[in-house]
Each structure stands twice: as structure tokens, then as C-alpha cells.
Design an enzyme around this catalytic site. Structure first.
Site, short mmCIF file in Angstrom:
data_model
loop_
_atom_site.label_atom_id
_atom_site.label_comp_id
_atom_site.label_asym_id
_atom_site.label_seq_id
_atom_site.Cartn_x
_atom_site.Cartn_y
_atom_site.Cartn_z
CG HIS A 67 12.17 13.80 -4.33
ND1 HIS A 67 12.44 13.62 -5.67
CD2 HIS A 67 12.00 12.56 -3.82
CE1 HIS A 67 12.45 12.34 -5.95
NE2 HIS A 67 12.18 11.66 -4.86
CG ASP A 91 14.26 8.34 -6.67
OD1 ASP A 91 14.65 9.30 -5.99
OD2 ASP A 91 13.09 7.92 -6.65
CG ASP A 143 11.24 -5.88 4.06
OD1 ASP A 143 10.69 -5.29 5.01
OD2 ASP A 143 10.62 -6.36 3.11
N GLY A 144 12.41 -2.59 4.46
CA GLY A 144 12.12 -1.51 5.40
C GLY A 144 11.33 -1.97 6.60
CG ASP A 161 10.48 8.14 -1.53
OD1 ASP A 161 9.41 8.09 -2.17
OD2 ASP A 161 11.57 8.48 -2.04
CG ASP A 164 1.20 3.47 -5.77
OD1 ASP A 164 0.52 4.29 -5.15
OD2 ASP A 164 1.82 3.73 -6.82
N PRO A 168 6.22 -5.37 -3.33
CG PRO A 168 8.35 -5.46 -4.25
CD PRO A 168 6.91 -5.32 -4.63
#
Length: 286
Positions: A67, A91, A143-144, A161, A164, A168
Site C-alpha cells: 500500500h 480492504d 464495476d471499475g 488496486d 490478478d 472480475p
């Protein structure tokens, strides 16, 4: 190696020919959402560990490395970042580090799975450390890839971020996605991505760099060693509209001091050194 012959161990399944495993002292959470299977275990060295579909995503023990390097490198290289977009990061660790910069006025965080956010608040609260309560944070459950295609907002720094490039997260590694991100960056904006471990996932980095070179004035990657992302140092893709990568060390030191933050891995010297690539990684950029 399998769970059947290693009871009490969490065995990662990301690679076909390589496994790492973490001892499970306790299983705190195990449930499937609409998008993925979420598990939280406790390990004596790494503390609480989140896995998605059997793949380690974050641990309390070493999350600070990931991070800090993904947030502070682009923000301090930019020098004037006020609006930041985080894609993924359910997170809350990335938001935590970005929001430590008092100069950042607004953070938009786009996470596809509300379940990740909610159980992270409950089971991994130390990672977000209050970030979800910061009034500068705008949490968008979406959804990004859809968000970057549809929004008319602009950002100084964008951080992908993501998980893998399976399930999704796969759409967050496409040329189309990268192209839309480029269109959202301000004048000398910077885009940073999670690009896996190059020794184990060379095609992931190679594909991203091919796309970045067509889109950005400055395209490369930088490295950090995160113990639970095993197989060598981890790569972070770097796509910049300006010359942020070439900020002098003394200027980075000035910006870091002015930010007033304390870090456990990131330093201005590490920042500069992270762009020095081993030969096998550099070849993937050609």
C-alpha cells in the site's frame, strides 16, 4: 501439494506449477459472494490474511509494503495531487495511505463487491484504519471498467488496486480499460497498476507495458518485495503524462517531509531505487 495432504494450511492456487502455503491457526470467515469466495484466516507470522478464490490478497503483516509503494510513489512524484481515483482496494488499505496526504482533497474509490468492503470493516479493520469514515472518501460500488468509461471526472493520480487478471479483475488489464483511464488524467497525471510478480507472471507485465507505451508519455514499472506475493519482487505499472518519474531525490525528500507522514517501507531513496529494474524485468518492457 493439496489441501487434502496439508490439513490446517491454506494453499494458494494462483500458479499451475508453484504453490505457497500459510498455516491456518483460525478460520475467521469463509463465504462465497456473488463474485468470489472470500476467506479470512489467522497466521502466526502474518496475522489476518484475506484470500479471494484461494489467492492471497492482503495480510496484516506485510500489507504496508504494497500500500505504501502503490500510493506514495505516484502521489509524491506528482507533487500536487488533489484528486485521486482508486479502482478496487476494497480492504481500505490503499485509501488509508492516500488519505494520509493532507494535500489530497478528494478520493473516489470504486469497488465492484460491496461484500469485500463490509467484511473488511469487520474482519480486517486495522487495514483500513478509519479510512472509510474520512469525509474526503467517496465510495462507489460499481464495476471499475464501467466507471472509467462513463465518468466525466478528472484525476491527478489513478491507482488500479486490482486482483490478478482472472475473474472480475480481468477487465482491468485490457487496452480498452487503460485507454479510458488515460482520458481521465489531468495534465501531468500518473496511473499506477498492480502487475503481479514478473518472474511468475511475465505476460501480465509485458501486456500492460505494450499498452502503456502506446498511451503514455512515460511508461515503465517499479518494484517492491512483498513477502506473501511470492516468486520475486512485485511490479507496479507506471503510466505518466509528464516527467514525474524523474523528480530529483532532494525534491522527493522535501515533499515527503512536508507531507508529515511516517512510513515503514517507503522512503524517497527507495522510491528512486524502485525504478532500477533487473535485466529480466527490463526485457519485458522492450
Amino acid at each position: 501439494m493439496s489441501d487434502a495432504i496439508m490439513p490446517g494450511w491454506s494453499v494458494e492456487t494462483l500458479h499451475d506449477d508453484y504453490r505457497q502455503s500459510l498455516r491456518e491457526d483460525r478460520v475467521l470467515y469463509d463465504s462465497a459472494t456473488e463474485h468470489q469466495r472470500l476467506r479470512v484466516i489467522e497466521n502466526p507470522r502474518f496475522g489476518r490474511v484475506l484470500t479471494l478464490d484461494g489467492v492471497v490478497q492482503v495480510t496484516e503483516g506485510d500489507e504496508f509494503i504494497y500500500h505504501e509503494m502503490m500510493a506514495h510513489v505516484p502521489i509524491l512524484a506528482h507533487g500536487e495531487a488533489k484528486r485521486v481515483l482508486i479502482i478496487g482496494g476494497g480492504d481500505g488499505g490503499m485509501a488509508r495511505e492516500v488519505l494520509r496526504h493532507r494535500s489530497v482533497e478528494h478520493v473516489t474509490m470504486v469497488e465492484i463487491d460491496a461484500g469485500v468492503v463490509e467484511f473488511s470493516k469487520k474482519y480486517l479493520p486495522a487495514i483500513s484504519d478509519g479510512a472509510f469514515d474520512d469525509p474526503r472518501l467517496d465510495l462507489v460500488i460499481a464495476d471499475g471498467a464501467d466507471f472509467v468509461r462513463q465518468t466525466d471526472r478528472r484525476f491527478d493520480v489513478i491507482i488500479s488496486d486490482s486482483t490478478d487478471p482472472i475473474g472480475p479483475g480481468e477487465v482491468l488489464f485490457t487496452d480498452t480499460f487503460y485507454g479510458h483511464v488515460r482520458g481521465l488524467l489531468t495534465g501531468h497525471g500518473i496511473f499506477a497498476t498492480q502487475n503481479g510478480v514478473p518472474f511468475m507472471q511475465p505476460e501480465e507485465l509485458r501486456g500492460t507495458m505494450r499498452a502503456f507505451k502506446a498511451l503514455f508519455r512515460d511508461a515503465t514499472c517499479y518494484l517492491a518485495t512483498v513477502p506473501t506475493y511470492a516468486g520475486g519482487p512485485m511490479a507496479f505499472g507506471w503510466g505518466a503524462m509528464g516527467e514525474g518519474r524523474h523528480v530529483a531525490l532532494d525534491e522527493l525528500e522535501r515533499r515527503y517531509a512536508a507531507a508529515g507522514i511516517e512510513t515503514r517501507y517507503y522512503t524517497p531513496a527507495v522510491h528512486k531505487a524502485a525504478f532500477a529494474l533487473p535485466g529480466y524485468v527490463a526485457k519485458l518492457l522492450d
